[in-house]
Design a protein around this motif. Structure first.
Motif: not given
Length: 658
Positions: A480-508
């Motif tokens: 995903t991408v950074p959320l705009p300020w006006e949505l940061l006090d809300k939930t369910n901002n991630y696309p409800a119909n689906g998204g995809k995470v990276t195949d292999t998580p990297s260690i931060l």
């Protein structure tokens, strides 16, 4: 988003007598965090930092280094900027007080003060602090020492020009009383009022004749302008202020400053002398001055002479810039001094960044890949435990904003990490590994993982001003991408119909043991003693001098660079270096070439494998984080915190670039 208006923020400009230690770098890191947060809120921000280059100390250091003062400060200013840039600062302008436009405006300002009767010539006999380059009265001393640096001043006598501080003292007192937030924190305001303003200000000496390295008074050139009158005016000259003329558009747009971020030891100069100078120029005063506390090393003020200093480049080599930024912003209290040691920063990195944050992202992405092939979908199968998580997410933005409005970055970070901790608790409450055992609970499991990704994305967006690279890395892993300020006090901002995470998580953030850190530092300085700061300055100055003609190379120099097309046959992350990727290249020679490249923030390994790039193939090998790098790939820096590799996909591997 509609702009909330202009906001100008500055740091105290760094003095160029030596390499800045981590305590000096804390000032611009703090200002950068505030600037980034204001931009996120929708303000049109202009952020300025730079270097203060005149004065007796630089004159003496240059002489000792067998350089002219200008050659010396060219090198030291470059070194200051290098240390600042390591911390990923987002400044809009880096000013130098040797810049021609600044010099000319300072002379005009001085002449204006003189013509209107604010400055007069006399002689000075009294106490002078060489370290702070300031004149003192007996009443200002603390146990016979300078109130700012603690050193013993010496007696000084010379002809000088003086500024009549009494012309504006009462006006400044009235301003401070009517603007209670002007000086922060309150303890600094009380100190300025009780120790300096209310007892009565002495006229301020604003020129010297005993030194030559400074801006000359154009109508009396044996005098050079006092370094603080020179340095403080950078805040307006850097914006295009023109004394007695039409100022530039930047000045009209951004002055008065929203905030000056300074160290507590120079509060007097910024809250007494600077406002009075502005009053004499008939300019509005800055809205706020924040005299932040010091960063102490193991409980003591850092001092190169005492040998108890830490430098940004060493810390970034071990922990990376975001971990250092996190420590500074988390451990620098609002009012009292903070403390830093190798043990403390490693402990904080392991506990907060690796355990709380890194583990949260890693386990979330791993579970989504394991249970749903990387797909995220809100199946809207709610449960009571969701409500508390959603409440925490919805409240976080305004809690962070409240803390930042009061300049309490440590408290703001605490709020963000409270959200990350709540996400970890949510995992324990919902037990996804148990839900996964029952196929009928698949929709609930999907909802749980959706809630996690949605919540972490909010926290990662809010984290950007504090840890920009980490924020981007988290959001990329979540797909995903950074959320705009006006949505940061809300939930369910991630696309409800689906998204995809990276195949292999990297260690931060990798957990590290102190024994390993000590070993790495020993390896870094093997076979040579760390250069004293002054030697470092001299080398930097000499290098700067040598590079003045760097843009004019001969064709024979360019011909010596072996550029050729290579195919990336494999690409892997480099452990303990989240910026590095290890590239295995086919450059047409039949031998696989290995190159370590700092492009991990912008490219995934799977994006690069099979692509053709251009490599400098005749560089001397260098070892980076345990990888022998046998070349360098060509990439372009857009200047917008984005690097793009130059691809050559239609050209066969091994082709030479001419």
């Amino acid at each position: 988003m509609e702009s909330k208006g202009a906001y100008y923020i500055t740091t105290a400009i760094a003095y160029t007598s030596g390499k800045p230690h981590i305590g000096n770098v804390a000032d611009p890191v703090l200002a950068d965090c505030i600037a980034r947060f204001k931009r996120m809120q929708g303000y049109d921000v202009y952020f300025q930092t730079g270097t203060d280059e005149h004065g007796k100390k630089n004159e003496q250091k240059a002489k000792a280094a067998n350089l002219s003062p200008k050659e010396f400060v060219d090198g030291t200013s470059a070194l200051v900027k290098e240390q600042f840039d390591l911390m990923n600062l987002s400044y809009d302008h880096f000013i130098r007080t040797t810049d021609d436009y600044h010099v000319k405006e300072v002379q005009k300002i001085f002449k204006k003060f003189y013509d209107q009767g604010d400055i007069y010539k006399s002689s000075y006999e009294g106490l002078y602090c060489d370290e702070c380059e300031s004149f003192l009265t007996e009443s200002q001393l603390i146990d016979g020492k300078c109130p700012d640096c603690g050193r013993e001043p010496r007696k000084e006598q010379e002809e000088a020009y003086f500024f009549k501080m009494s012309n504006y003292t009462q006006r400044l007192i009235d301003h401070i009383n009517s603007h209670p937030d002007f000086i922060q924190p309150v303890s600094r305001r009380n100190e300025m009022m009780n120790n300096f303003l209310l007892p009565g200000l002495q006229d301020l000496c604003v020129t010297r004749t005993s030194i030559k390295w400074g801006i000359p008074v154009d109508f009396d050139p044996k005098h050079v302008i006092y370094v603080w009158l020179d340095a403080l005016t950078n805040y307006i000259t850097g914006l295009g202020y023109h004394c007695g003329g039409e100022s530039g558009e930047l000045f009209k747009k951004y002055w008065p400053a929203g905030l000056h971020v300074i160290g507590k030891d120079i509060t007097r100069f910024h809250t007494i002398y600077w406002p009075i100078f502005l009053m004499a120029l008939d300019l509005p005063l800055p809205k706020q001055v924040f005299g932040h506390p010091w960063v102490l090393m193991d409980g003591s003020k850092m001092s190169k002479s005492a040998g108890n200093v830490m430098y940004a480049d060493d810390l970034v080599d071990i922990f990376d810039a975001d971990a250092v930024r996190y420590y500074i912003l988390k451990e620098l209290p609002f009012e009292n001094d903070g403390n830093i040691t190798w043990d403390l920063i490693n402990e904080r990195t392991n506990s907060d960044l690796a355990n709380i944050l890194g583990n949260l992202v890693n386990r979330t992405v791993s579970m989504i890949n394991k249970y749903f092939g990387g797909k995220v979908e809100d199946c809207k199968i709610a449960a009571p435990e969701d409500e508390d998580l959603h409440a925490c997410v919805s409240a976080c933005r305004d809690k962070v904003a409240d803390k930042m409005e009061r300049l309490r970055t440590a408290d703001a970070l605490t709020e963000i990490f409270a959200l990350f901790k709540r996400c970890n608790k949510y995992i324990d409450e919902t037990t996804p590994w148990i839900l996964a055992k029952d196929p009928q609970k698949g929709p609930r499991l999907s909802t749980v993982l959706y809630n996690l990704v949605d919540s972490i994305a909010t926290g990662a967006t809010l984290l950007f001003p504090f840890m920009p690279e980490t924020s981007v890395a988290i959001l990329r892993q979540l797909g995903t991408v950074p959320l705009p300020w006006e949505l940061l006090d809300k939930t369910n901002n991630y696309p409800a119909n689906g998204g995809k995470v990276t195949d292999t998580p990297s260690i931060l953030f990798e957990r590290q043991e102190m024994e390993d850190i000590i070993k790495r530092m020993e390896e870094k300085y093997a076979n040579s003693e760390p250069a004293p700061a002054e030697d470092d300055m001299q080398k930097k100055a000499e290098l700067h001098k040598e590079l003045q003609g760097i843009a004019k190379i001969g064709i024979e120099d360019f011909a010596a660079v072996d550029l050729r097309v290579a195919k990336i046959i494999d690409c892997q992350p480099v452990k303990r270096a989240k910026k590095l990727l290890k590239l295995s290249l086919d450059d047409g020679t039949g031998v696989v070439r290995t190159v370590a490249s700092g492009i991990a923030p912008w490219y995934k390994p799977e994006d690069l494998t099979g692509r053709h790039i251009i490599v400098v193939s005749n560089l001397k090998p260098a070892t980076l984080c345990g990888v022998e790098s046998q070349g360098m790939i060509l990439a372009a820096d857009s200047g917008e915190n984005e690097v793009k590799v130059i691809f050559a996909d239609n050209i066969p591997a091994g082709s030479k670039v001419r």
